[in-house]
Design a protein around this motif. Structure first.
Motif, PDB file in Angstrom:
ATOM      1  N   LYS A 297       1.178 -13.430   1.400  1.00 20.84           N
ATOM      2  CA  LYS A 297       1.613 -13.327   0.005  1.00 20.84           C
ATOM      3  C   LYS A 297       2.668 -14.389  -0.367  1.00 20.84           C
ATOM      4  O   LYS A 297       3.019 -15.242   0.442  1.00 20.84           O
ATOM      5  CB  LYS A 297       2.125 -11.920  -0.259  1.00 20.84           C
ATOM      6  CG  LYS A 297       1.042 -10.847  -0.108  1.00 20.84           C
ATOM      7  CD  LYS A 297      -0.027 -11.009  -1.130  1.00 20.84           C
ATOM      8  CE  LYS A 297      -1.241 -10.115  -0.989  1.00 20.84           C
ATOM      9  NZ  LYS A 297      -1.262  -9.053  -0.032  1.00 20.84           N
TER      10      LYS A 297
ATOM     11  N   TYR B 298     -11.916 -10.597  -5.864  1.00 18.88           N
ATOM     12  CA  TYR B 298     -12.398  -9.604  -4.942  1.00 18.88           C
ATOM     13  C   TYR B 298     -13.779  -9.161  -5.405  1.00 18.88           C
ATOM     14  O   TYR B 298     -14.123  -9.313  -6.586  1.00 18.88           O
ATOM     15  CB  TYR B 298     -11.490  -8.365  -4.963  1.00 18.88           C
ATOM     16  CG  TYR B 298     -10.108  -8.622  -4.447  1.00 18.88           C
ATOM     17  CD1 TYR B 298      -9.839  -8.594  -3.083  1.00 18.88           C
ATOM     18  CD2 TYR B 298      -9.070  -8.901  -5.324  1.00 18.88           C
ATOM     19  CE1 TYR B 298      -8.547  -8.815  -2.602  1.00 18.88           C
ATOM     20  CE2 TYR B 298      -7.782  -9.136  -4.838  1.00 18.88           C
ATOM     21  CZ  TYR B 298      -7.534  -9.100  -3.488  1.00 18.88           C
ATOM     22  OH  TYR B 298      -6.270  -9.341  -3.016  1.00 18.88           O
TER      23      TYR B 298
ATOM     24  N   SER C  39       4.276  -6.924  -2.588  1.00 17.39           N
ATOM     25  CA  SER C  39       3.794  -7.048  -1.204  1.00 17.39           C
ATOM     26  C   SER C  39       4.448  -8.246  -0.517  1.00 17.39           C
ATOM     27  O   SER C  39       4.512  -9.334  -1.082  1.00 17.39           O
ATOM     28  CB  SER C  39       2.277  -7.263  -1.191  1.00 17.39           C
ATOM     29  OG  SER C  39       1.833  -7.529   0.130  1.00 17.39           O
TER      30      SER C  39
ATOM     31  N   ASP D   1       1.058  -3.292 -10.292  1.00 13.23           N
ATOM     32  CA  ASP D   1       0.754  -3.762  -8.947  1.00 13.23           C
ATOM     33  C   ASP D   1       1.071  -5.258  -8.923  1.00 13.23           C
ATOM     34  O   ASP D   1       0.320  -6.077  -9.461  1.00 13.23           O
ATOM     35  CB  ASP D   1      -0.716  -3.490  -8.613  1.00 13.23           C
ATOM     36  CG  ASP D   1      -1.069  -3.912  -7.194  1.00 13.23           C
ATOM     37  OD1 ASP D   1      -0.362  -4.785  -6.637  1.00 13.23           O
ATOM     38  OD2 ASP D   1      -2.049  -3.395  -6.646  1.00 13.23           O
TER      39      ASP D   1
ATOM     40  N   HIS E 253       0.529  -9.725  -6.028  1.00 15.60           N
ATOM     41  CA  HIS E 253       0.199 -11.158  -6.109  1.00 15.60           C
ATOM     42  C   HIS E 253       1.268 -11.973  -6.832  1.00 15.60           C
ATOM     43  O   HIS E 253       1.001 -13.121  -7.206  1.00 15.60           O
ATOM     44  CB  HIS E 253      -1.134 -11.348  -6.843  1.00 15.60           C
ATOM     45  CG  HIS E 253      -2.300 -10.703  -6.169  1.00 15.60           C
ATOM     46  ND1 HIS E 253      -3.564 -10.698  -6.710  1.00 15.60           N
ATOM     47  CD2 HIS E 253      -2.396 -10.053  -4.985  1.00 15.60           C
ATOM     48  CE1 HIS E 253      -4.389 -10.055  -5.892  1.00 15.60           C
ATOM     49  NE2 HIS E 253      -3.703  -9.650  -4.850  1.00 15.60           N
TER      50      HIS E 253
ATOM     51  N   THR F  71       0.850  -1.200   0.000  1.00 17.37           N
ATOM     52  CA  THR F  71       0.000   0.000   0.000  1.00 17.37           C
ATOM     53  C   THR F  71       0.882   1.245   0.000  1.00 17.37           C
ATOM     54  O   THR F  71       0.674   2.179  -0.795  1.00 17.37           O
ATOM     55  CB  THR F  71      -0.925  -0.019   1.243  1.00 17.37           C
ATOM     56  OG1 THR F  71      -1.657  -1.246   1.245  1.00 17.37           O
ATOM     57  CG2 THR F  71      -1.884   1.150   1.256  1.00 17.37           C
TER      58      THR F  71
HETATM   59  C1  PLP Z   1      -3.679  -6.251  -5.620  1.00 18.12           C
HETATM   60  C2  PLP Z   1      -3.167  -5.753  -4.299  1.00 18.12           C
HETATM   61  N1  PLP Z   1      -2.493  -4.600  -4.270  1.00 18.12           N
HETATM   62  C3  PLP Z   1      -2.000  -4.108  -3.123  1.00 18.12           C
HETATM   63  C4  PLP Z   1      -2.171  -4.771  -1.928  1.00 18.12           C
HETATM   64  C5  PLP Z   1      -1.653  -4.166  -0.670  1.00 18.12           C
HETATM   65  O1  PLP Z   1      -0.629  -4.939  -0.126  1.00 18.12           O
HETATM   66  P1  PLP Z   1      -0.146  -4.711   1.368  1.00 18.12           P
HETATM   67  O2  PLP Z   1      -1.028  -5.532   2.262  1.00 18.12           O
HETATM   68  O3  PLP Z   1       1.274  -5.193   1.372  1.00 18.12           O
HETATM   69  O4  PLP Z   1      -0.248  -3.262   1.662  1.00 18.12           O
HETATM   70  C6  PLP Z   1      -2.857  -5.983  -1.911  1.00 18.12           C
HETATM   71  C7  PLP Z   1      -3.058  -6.726  -0.660  1.00 18.12           C
HETATM   72  O5  PLP Z   1      -3.644  -7.763  -0.596  1.00 18.12           O
HETATM   73  C8  PLP Z   1      -3.375  -6.488  -3.124  1.00 18.12           C
HETATM   74  O6  PLP Z   1      -4.063  -7.634  -3.161  1.00 18.12           O
END
Ligand code: PLP
Length: 377
Positions: A181, A323, A176, A152, A155, A56
């Protein structure tokens, strides 16, 4: 038997590495974080990496690196976790939700072309569950429209598309290391790029805007004995987003184990694909490729999802849903933007257990029960 959905794969090696950090009595941003950044950079094959405390944070800072004028727009797939779409908002930009490809569940190029207008400055493709977005075509499109690309990669960790590692196609890739993860540092994230000048300033953004971190100051005090070792300047608004050495000590071990963990997840996926191939009421959610190096989760499309979840609950098999389209959440409702495919297909999604420590008995137990459910339908 009780089967977890995700589980970090941890052992004595991680404890030993944490002990090293304890022995040094340096747990904050320091040498282990630097070493982890260096090793991650080598692993991914990019030029620079900046360790942060989550993906994030990585996405927030990655968008900030371009210093886009406030009010501009960023194209984001509607099927993703909140953080992808929050990154533009944190930066005073507007997320524009784009529909997904029905097969790959990644950002739809057709809809991307439809939604992209002169105010759009970037696109943030998500490699959904580790399934690669069509990043070569996205890059071509982005070039033609002068859009920056932030991948991003929450995953994926080591997955590829056309022989090139995901996260190295775009201008910036964000990973992440949250506990569920592909590999973990508890919580954690990484910002990667081949453009050093673009992301190096983020080292100060993650450290409250300071131009020198405490480890550097400590070294100047103890090694060079400079009497201005304490001096630093705050150059801009920053955040307390740094990775620390406790996280990095876990990450250094996890990175060594990553190829094995990825391999084991791929083995389990092969078993799932084979085991459920004759089911008629459900199917794999994605066209999983057995030659891919890394997927993070395994998803099904099940016609009667709620019944399936209850059935699995009775068998002590954990499930999840990844999701719900973001615009169905109250906060994002105001950004609703005509994404009919995602809105119709997500209702069938169910994630079933996948993690590197799953035993063959657990995998067989899951398959047996997925088939038992299918027989009832
Ligand atoms: C697609 C995606 N982006 C970003 C994140 C954010 O990751 P983090 O929990 O390391 O902040 C997630 C978390 O599950 C995610 O699934």
């Amino acid at each position: 038997m009780k089967v977890r959905l995700f589980k970090p794969s941890l052992g004595d090696e991680e404890i030993q590495s944490i002990k090293d950090a304890f022995d040094m009595a340096w747990l904050g941003l320091g040498p282990k974080t630097r070493e982890f950044e260096k090793q991650w950079t080598n692993y991914i094959g990019c030029k620079e990496s900046v360790g942060v405390n989550s993906c994030t944070a990585a996405l927030h800072l990655a968008v900030s690196a371009f210093r886009f004028p406030k009010g501009k727009k960023v194209l984001v797939p509607v099927l993703t976790f909140a953080s992808t779409a929050m990154a533009p908002i944190y930066n005073g930009l507007e997320p524009v939700f784009v529909d997904v490809d029905e097969d790959t569940l990644t950002i739809s190029l057709e809809d991307l072309e439809r939604k992209c207008d002169k105010d759009c400055v970037a696109v943030m493709p998500v490699h959904y569950g580790g399934y690669p977005a069509k990043i070569d075509e996205i890059m071509n499109f982005a070039k033609s429209k002068n859009l920056k690309v932030i991948e991003d990669c929450a995953h994926t960790a080591g997955g590829e598309y056309k022989g090139k590692i995901l996260g190295t196609w775009g201008d910036i890739g964000c990973y992440s290391f949250e506990e569920k993860k592909c590999m973990t540092t508890g919580d954690g994230g990484m910002i990667c790029s081949n453009d050093r000048e673009l992301i190096s300033p983020l080292k100060s953004s993650r450290w409250v805007g300071m131009n020198k971190d405490t480890w550097q100051r400590e070294k100047e005090n103890s090694i060079s004995k400079s009497n201005s070792h304490w001096y630093y300047e705050i150059l801009e608004l920053g955040y307390k987003y740094n990775m620390n050495d406790l996280m990095a000590s876990i990450g250094l071990v996890q990175l060594k184990k990553l190829p094995e963990m990825n391999k084991r997840r791929m083995e389990i996926i092969a078993k799932y694909l084979d085991g459920i191939k004759d089911c008629s009421s459900l199917k794999p959610a994605l066209p999983y490729d057995k030659n891919q190096k890394c997927y993070w989760m395994f998803m099904l499309r099940v016609k009667n999802r709620d019944k399936f979840i209850s059935f699995m609950q009775q068998k002590d098999i954990a499930t999840g849903v990844h999701y719900m389209p973001l615009t169905l959440h109250p906060y994002f409702a105001k950004y609703e933007n005509n994404t009919p495919k995602a809105i119709s297909i997500w209702k069938e999604f169910v994630t079933i257990p996948l993690h590197a420590d799953m035993t063959n008995e657990e995998v067989d137990y899951v398959i047996e029960n997925v088939k038992a459910f299918d027989l009832l339908e």
